[in-house]
Motif scaffolding. Structure first.
Motif, PDB file in Angstrom:
ATOM      1  N   THR A   1       0.842  -1.200   0.000  1.00  0.00           N
ATOM      2  CA  THR A   1       0.000   0.000   0.000  1.00  0.00           C
ATOM      3  C   THR A   1       0.873   1.246   0.000  1.00  0.00           C
ATOM      4  O   THR A   1       2.020   1.233   0.459  1.00  0.00           O
ATOM      5  CB  THR A   1      -0.916   0.016   1.238  1.00  0.00           C
ATOM      6  OG1 THR A   1      -0.111  -0.116   2.412  1.00  0.00           O
ATOM      7  CG2 THR A   1      -1.915  -1.127   1.178  1.00  0.00           C
ATOM      8  N   SER A   2       0.312   2.298  -0.543  1.00  0.00           N
ATOM      9  CA  SER A   2       1.098   3.522  -0.707  1.00  0.00           C
ATOM     10  C   SER A   2       1.575   4.055   0.638  1.00  0.00           C
ATOM     11  O   SER A   2       0.859   4.056   1.631  1.00  0.00           O
ATOM     12  CB  SER A   2       0.263   4.595  -1.413  1.00  0.00           C
ATOM     13  OG  SER A   2      -0.874   4.911  -0.653  1.00  0.00           O
TER      14      SER A   2
ATOM     15  N   GLU B   1       1.849  -0.274  -5.106  1.00  0.00           N
ATOM     16  CA  GLU B   1       0.818  -1.200  -5.559  1.00  0.00           C
ATOM     17  C   GLU B   1      -0.551  -0.648  -5.192  1.00  0.00           C
ATOM     18  O   GLU B   1      -0.762  -0.165  -4.063  1.00  0.00           O
ATOM     19  CB  GLU B   1       1.025  -2.583  -4.944  1.00  0.00           C
ATOM     20  CG  GLU B   1       2.294  -3.251  -5.447  1.00  0.00           C
ATOM     21  CD  GLU B   1       2.465  -4.667  -4.947  1.00  0.00           C
ATOM     22  OE1 GLU B   1       3.288  -5.388  -5.515  1.00  0.00           O
ATOM     23  OE2 GLU B   1       1.785  -5.055  -3.975  1.00  0.00           O
ATOM     24  N   ILE B   2      -1.466  -0.745  -6.150  1.00  0.00           N
ATOM     25  CA  ILE B   2      -2.802  -0.179  -5.977  1.00  0.00           C
ATOM     26  C   ILE B   2      -3.831  -1.299  -6.077  1.00  0.00           C
ATOM     27  O   ILE B   2      -3.769  -2.138  -6.990  1.00  0.00           O
ATOM     28  CB  ILE B   2      -3.087   0.886  -7.057  1.00  0.00           C
ATOM     29  CG1 ILE B   2      -1.996   1.958  -7.042  1.00  0.00           C
ATOM     30  CG2 ILE B   2      -4.460   1.515  -6.854  1.00  0.00           C
ATOM     31  CD1 ILE B   2      -2.103   2.920  -8.189  1.00  0.00           C
ATOM     32  N   ASN B   3      -4.743  -1.293  -5.140  1.00  0.00           N
ATOM     33  CA  ASN B   3      -5.830  -2.275  -5.129  1.00  0.00           C
ATOM     34  C   ASN B   3      -6.873  -1.853  -6.162  1.00  0.00           C
ATOM     35  O   ASN B   3      -7.911  -1.265  -5.831  1.00  0.00           O
ATOM     36  CB  ASN B   3      -6.441  -2.363  -3.734  1.00  0.00           C
ATOM     37  CG  ASN B   3      -7.474  -3.469  -3.625  1.00  0.00           C
ATOM     38  OD1 ASN B   3      -7.767  -4.169  -4.586  1.00  0.00           O
ATOM     39  ND2 ASN B   3      -8.041  -3.633  -2.435  1.00  0.00           N
ATOM     40  N   ALA B   4      -6.583  -2.133  -7.422  1.00  0.00           N
ATOM     41  CA  ALA B   4      -7.477  -1.760  -8.522  1.00  0.00           C
ATOM     42  C   ALA B   4      -7.129  -2.609  -9.728  1.00  0.00           C
ATOM     43  O   ALA B   4      -6.104  -3.295  -9.753  1.00  0.00           O
ATOM     44  CB  ALA B   4      -7.339  -0.271  -8.848  1.00  0.00           C
TER      45      ALA B   4
ATOM     46  N   TYR C   1       1.569  14.058  -6.665  1.00  0.00           N
ATOM     47  CA  TYR C   1       1.371  13.469  -7.982  1.00  0.00           C
ATOM     48  C   TYR C   1       0.138  12.564  -7.944  1.00  0.00           C
ATOM     49  O   TYR C   1      -0.150  11.941  -6.915  1.00  0.00           O
ATOM     50  CB  TYR C   1       2.592  12.662  -8.420  1.00  0.00           C
ATOM     51  CG  TYR C   1       3.790  13.518  -8.751  1.00  0.00           C
ATOM     52  CD1 TYR C   1       4.085  13.878 -10.057  1.00  0.00           C
ATOM     53  CD2 TYR C   1       4.633  13.979  -7.743  1.00  0.00           C
ATOM     54  CE1 TYR C   1       5.179  14.667 -10.359  1.00  0.00           C
ATOM     55  CE2 TYR C   1       5.729  14.776  -8.032  1.00  0.00           C
ATOM     56  CZ  TYR C   1       6.002  15.113  -9.352  1.00  0.00           C
ATOM     57  OH  TYR C   1       7.085  15.911  -9.648  1.00  0.00           O
ATOM     58  N   GLN C   2      -0.559  12.482  -9.085  1.00  0.00           N
ATOM     59  CA  GLN C   2      -1.714  11.605  -9.202  1.00  0.00           C
ATOM     60  C   GLN C   2      -1.366  10.412 -10.082  1.00  0.00           C
ATOM     61  O   GLN C   2      -0.702  10.568 -11.115  1.00  0.00           O
ATOM     62  CB  GLN C   2      -2.916  12.352  -9.809  1.00  0.00           C
ATOM     63  CG  GLN C   2      -3.585  13.345  -8.892  1.00  0.00           C
ATOM     64  CD  GLN C   2      -2.778  14.609  -8.688  1.00  0.00           C
ATOM     65  OE1 GLN C   2      -2.231  15.166  -9.637  1.00  0.00           O
ATOM     66  NE2 GLN C   2      -2.673  15.048  -7.440  1.00  0.00           N
TER      67      GLN C   2
ATOM     68  N   ASP D   1      -9.426   7.542 -14.684  1.00  0.00           N
ATOM     69  CA  ASP D   1      -9.687   8.423 -13.553  1.00  0.00           C
ATOM     70  C   ASP D   1      -8.463   8.434 -12.641  1.00  0.00           C
ATOM     71  O   ASP D   1      -7.524   7.647 -12.807  1.00  0.00           O
ATOM     72  CB  ASP D   1     -10.918   7.944 -12.776  1.00  0.00           C
ATOM     73  CG  ASP D   1     -12.164   7.890 -13.641  1.00  0.00           C
ATOM     74  OD1 ASP D   1     -12.416   8.865 -14.357  1.00  0.00           O
ATOM     75  OD2 ASP D   1     -12.870   6.856 -13.599  1.00  0.00           O
ATOM     76  N   THR D   2      -8.484   9.314 -11.673  1.00  0.00           N
ATOM     77  CA  THR D   2      -7.404   9.352 -10.681  1.00  0.00           C
ATOM     78  C   THR D   2      -7.571   8.181  -9.717  1.00  0.00           C
ATOM     79  O   THR D   2      -8.591   8.066  -9.033  1.00  0.00           O
ATOM     80  CB  THR D   2      -7.424  10.677  -9.910  1.00  0.00           C
ATOM     81  OG1 THR D   2      -7.223  11.757 -10.828  1.00  0.00           O
ATOM     82  CG2 THR D   2      -6.325  10.701  -8.864  1.00  0.00           C
ATOM     83  N   LEU D   3      -6.568   7.306  -9.687  1.00  0.00           N
ATOM     84  CA  LEU D   3      -6.622   6.130  -8.822  1.00  0.00           C
ATOM     85  C   LEU D   3      -6.095   6.426  -7.431  1.00  0.00           C
ATOM     86  O   LEU D   3      -6.589   5.868  -6.437  1.00  0.00           O
ATOM     87  CB  LEU D   3      -5.809   4.986  -9.444  1.00  0.00           C
ATOM     88  CG  LEU D   3      -6.243   4.527 -10.840  1.00  0.00           C
ATOM     89  CD1 LEU D   3      -5.287   3.467 -11.366  1.00  0.00           C
ATOM     90  CD2 LEU D   3      -7.667   3.990 -10.817  1.00  0.00           C
ATOM     91  N   GLN D   4      -5.104   7.295  -7.348  1.00  0.00           N
ATOM     92  CA  GLN D   4      -4.509   7.566  -6.042  1.00  0.00           C
ATOM     93  C   GLN D   4      -3.640   8.820  -6.131  1.00  0.00           C
ATOM     94  O   GLN D   4      -3.132   9.167  -7.207  1.00  0.00           O
ATOM     95  CB  GLN D   4      -3.670   6.371  -5.594  1.00  0.00           C
ATOM     96  CG  GLN D   4      -3.328   6.346  -4.124  1.00  0.00           C
ATOM     97  CD  GLN D   4      -2.662   5.025  -3.744  1.00  0.00           C
ATOM     98  OE1 GLN D   4      -1.455   4.939  -3.627  1.00  0.00           O
ATOM     99  NE2 GLN D   4      -3.460   3.990  -3.567  1.00  0.00           N
ATOM    100  N   THR D   5      -3.461   9.475  -4.990  1.00  0.00           N
ATOM    101  CA  THR D   5      -2.542  10.614  -4.885  1.00  0.00           C
ATOM    102  C   THR D   5      -1.365  10.212  -4.014  1.00  0.00           C
ATOM    103  O   THR D   5      -1.544   9.645  -2.936  1.00  0.00           O
ATOM    104  CB  THR D   5      -3.241  11.839  -4.267  1.00  0.00           C
ATOM    105  OG1 THR D   5      -4.336  12.222  -5.109  1.00  0.00           O
ATOM    106  CG2 THR D   5      -2.281  13.007  -4.158  1.00  0.00           C
TER     107      THR D   5
END
Length: 650
Positions: free
Chosen positions: A508-509, A522-525, A567-568, A573-577
């Motif tokens: 996780t971020s 890593e992004i949960n998407a 940063y995005q 769409d925007t997944l995370q910042t």
């Protein structure tokens, strides 16, 4: 003395011709008979001696004339170099952000660039290296234009990397006189060692730029604690290098909104942690700012993000256990337990971690789903039951092509070895534990897996091992964890082991990342196969290295981005910042002594200023031509011969 055209000196052999002429074609005297010769004999003797002297003087003046002319045409000179050699200087200018500090004449980088512009010689060629660019074989005019545009960068090269880049150009040619000039503040984060220069035969000049101030307060790092539904604690770690400071203002912002402000004091050369209680918000884009006039101003603000909705999906299939619920807490994980008969196979691909918890048999449908899950990047923990059906487990393992297990051995063994070097146990133990109540396992399975051991028995067989399968990870416990077979669940090892397995299944971020470091996000998407994610802000955008799987997106950043800030991560769409900050090593006020380094190596010379270096180099390489002197000598020789012919009476 050296000669630009030494081949002309061979003409000196021709000077033997006038010598022969003077020796064999002397003027002959006529004899005249007189009655009284006593007086004439005296006159004849005097005339012969005077005539021979005159001829030798004329011969000497002519020889001097021709010799001077020959030497003049060969163009003699005095210099430490050969005029046939090209002077090539490889200049490294450190443009890291630590040079964005103030010296006696202004900002260190701009002053250094201006002094180089003012002192470079138009007769030499250059290679110019910075932390971000390398310009090869440029003229002085081109170098001046480059220096006018040089700017700061967060990239940083070690001295060894600088020398390797310069040496790779193979500038040591026969007709080139090469030198290397390194201009930097020589922060000790470069870890310069004398042996780094031993393989370099080219003369090296070190020029140190120094800031006026020697003290600095920086925001070293931050971490989040006591995170709950209402609020969280922001812990700000401050670092002071220099004397004690009092009443230094510090502020916390969410975007541009001021959240909290206070002042602090910090003792000399210490670190201090300040805590802020902050109310939860859906997305927190934090910025910390301190107000202090010191050597570095770039480290007086710090960016961080807190993403509250980001959690790791964990699913346990099989036996229900309370200890798993206590480990995979809901502040970090979304944890569910189901029996093998109540599995919803639609949610399997959405998990990051699945535990196969003490099942006697593994149904083929579940076996297929788990195989796809692991191959697509998921993490799987397999904990066998005491009465596990070996054929069923081997059928599952054969699908993954990792080996097989054999019959259960009834031999009570202690778990005595922890493999501390494995990434799973990084930062778990402050030291290697010796006196420890090691857990015991009554029965275990033998396996042919070629995995990496994490925990081992006293007979060196693996109790917990890790295997990479496809894009995912598999963790194998060789024995059941139920209390009838083992006391491992009562051991202090159970929590860090399973908790870290869970956290490693989805990185996780973090609240922040450092520029110019290897960062894994890593992004949960999930996105489409033909889609990519980019990292962007208002100033820049780039596509990072990435890997898409059915349950997460893995991103790797190294040299980009190159500016700190928010940063995005964007697909459609925007997944995370996320946020980036400057490397902490740039805030060091510890600099090396280049005079000490030069005293240890005869090939290295240190200078206090750029101007003094170029002044010495220009004097050293200055050519003093002598052809005018020899031309003047030829004219003097000619005039001397004329005077001898006109005024020397025989």
């Amino acid at each position: 003395m050296q000669f630009k055209h030494p081949e002309i000196l061979y003409v000196l052999f021709a000077l033997i011709i006038p010598i022969l002429v003077h020796l064999f074609q002397l003027q002959k005297f006529k004899k005249v008979v007189f009655t009284n010769v006593a007086f004439l004999k005296k006159i004849d003797l005097q005339t012969r001696k005077s005539s021979q002297l005159k001829k030798w003087l004329i011969l000497t003046s002519r020889m001097l004339l021709f010799t001077a002319i020959i030497f003049a045409f060969s163009q003699p000179y005095f210099s430490t170099k050969n005029t046939a050699q090209n002077i090539h200087n490889s200049i490294y200018l450190d443009n890291s952000i630590s040079l964005n500090s103030i010296g006696k004449k202004g900002k260190l980088l701009q002053v250094a660039a201006q002094e180089i512009i003012e002192n470079v010689s138009d007769e030499h060629s250059y290679s110019f290296l910075t932390n971000s660019d390398f310009y090869r074989n440029v003229t002085a005019t081109e170098l001046k234009n480059i220096l006018k545009k040089v700017d700061f960068t967060t990239k940083n090269l070690s001295i060894q990397e600088v020398l390797l880049k310069i040496e790779s150009e193979k500038l040591n040619k026969t007709n080139s006189l090469n030198s290397i000039t390194l201009i930097s503040d020589f922060q000790n984060n470069k870890k310069i060692k004398n042996n780094e220069f031993t393989n370099v035969t080219v003369p090296i000049s070190l020029i140190k730029t120094a800031a006026e101030l020697k003290n600095n307060i920086s925001i070293d790092s931050i971490f989040i604690s006591n995170k709950n539904e209402r609020n969280f604690t922001l812990n700000v770690v401050l670092k002071n290098q220099g004397p004690e400071k009092t009443n230094v203002p510090i502020s916390i912002f969410n975007d541009t909104k001021l959240i909290s402000k206070r002042s602090f004091s910090i003792e000399n050369d210490t670190k201090k942690t300040i805590d802020f209680e902050i109310q939860n918000q859906s997305h927190f884009r934090g910025r910390i700012k301190i107000q202090n006039n010191d050597v570095f101003l770039f480290d007086n603000d710090f960016f961080f993000t807190v993403n509250f909705g980001e959690k790791i999906n964990v699913l346990s299939i099989g036996k229900n256990n309370d200890y798993l619920q206590n480990i995979f807490t809901d502040d970090v994980f979304v944890f569910n337990q189901v029996s093998s008969s109540k599995i919803n196979y639609n949610i399997v691909p959405k998990q990051q971690l699945i535990l196969l918890n003490e099942m006697d048999d593994i149904p083929s449908t579940l076996s297929n789903a788990l195989t796809d899950f692991v191959n697509n990047g998921g993490s799987l923990v397999v904990i066998p039951s005491i009465s596990a059906t070996i054929n069923s487990y081997n059928s599952f393992f054969s699908r993954m092509n990792i080996g097989k297990i054999s019959k259960n051995q009834q031999d009570s063994l202690k778990i005595t070895k922890i493999h501390y070097d494995h990434p799973l146990f990084k930062n778990v133990f402050t030291k290697q534990v010796r006196n420890f109540q090691f857990p015991r396992v009554i029965s275990s399975f033998n396996a042919t897996f070629k995995g990496t051991p994490l925990l081992s028995f006293e007979n060196n067989q693996s109790f917990l091992s890790n295997l990479t399968v496809g894009n995912g990870e598999l963790y194998w416990f060789s024995g059941a964890l139920s209390t009838v077979n083992s006391n491992f669940t009562n051991s202090p090892l159970i929590v860090p082991t399973l908790y870290n397995i869970g956290q490693s299944s989805l990185q996780t971020s973090k609240p922040y990342y450092r520029l110019q470091e290897r960062n894994t996000i890593e992004i949960n998407a999930s996105i489409g196969k033909d889609q990519v994610v980019s990292i962007q802000n208002l100033r820049s955008s780039f596509i990072p290295l990435q890997q898409n799987s059915q349950n997460k997106i893995s991103i790797l950043t190294t040299d980009k981005p190159d500016k700190k800030g928010f940063y995005q991560i964007v697909s459609k769409d925007t997944l995370q910042t996320i946020s980036y900050n400057n490397p902490s090593s740039e805030s060091m006020v510890d600099f090396m002594n280049i005079n000490e380094l030069s005293s240890q190596n005869s090939n290295i010379t240190s200078y206090d200023s750029i101007a003094s270096y170029f002044e010495e180099e220009n004097q050293k390489n200055e050519v003093q031509w002598l052809w005018k002197l020899f031309l003047a000598l030829a004219i003097v020789s000619l005039l001397l011969e004329i005077l001898i012919l006109k005024f020397f009476k025989t």
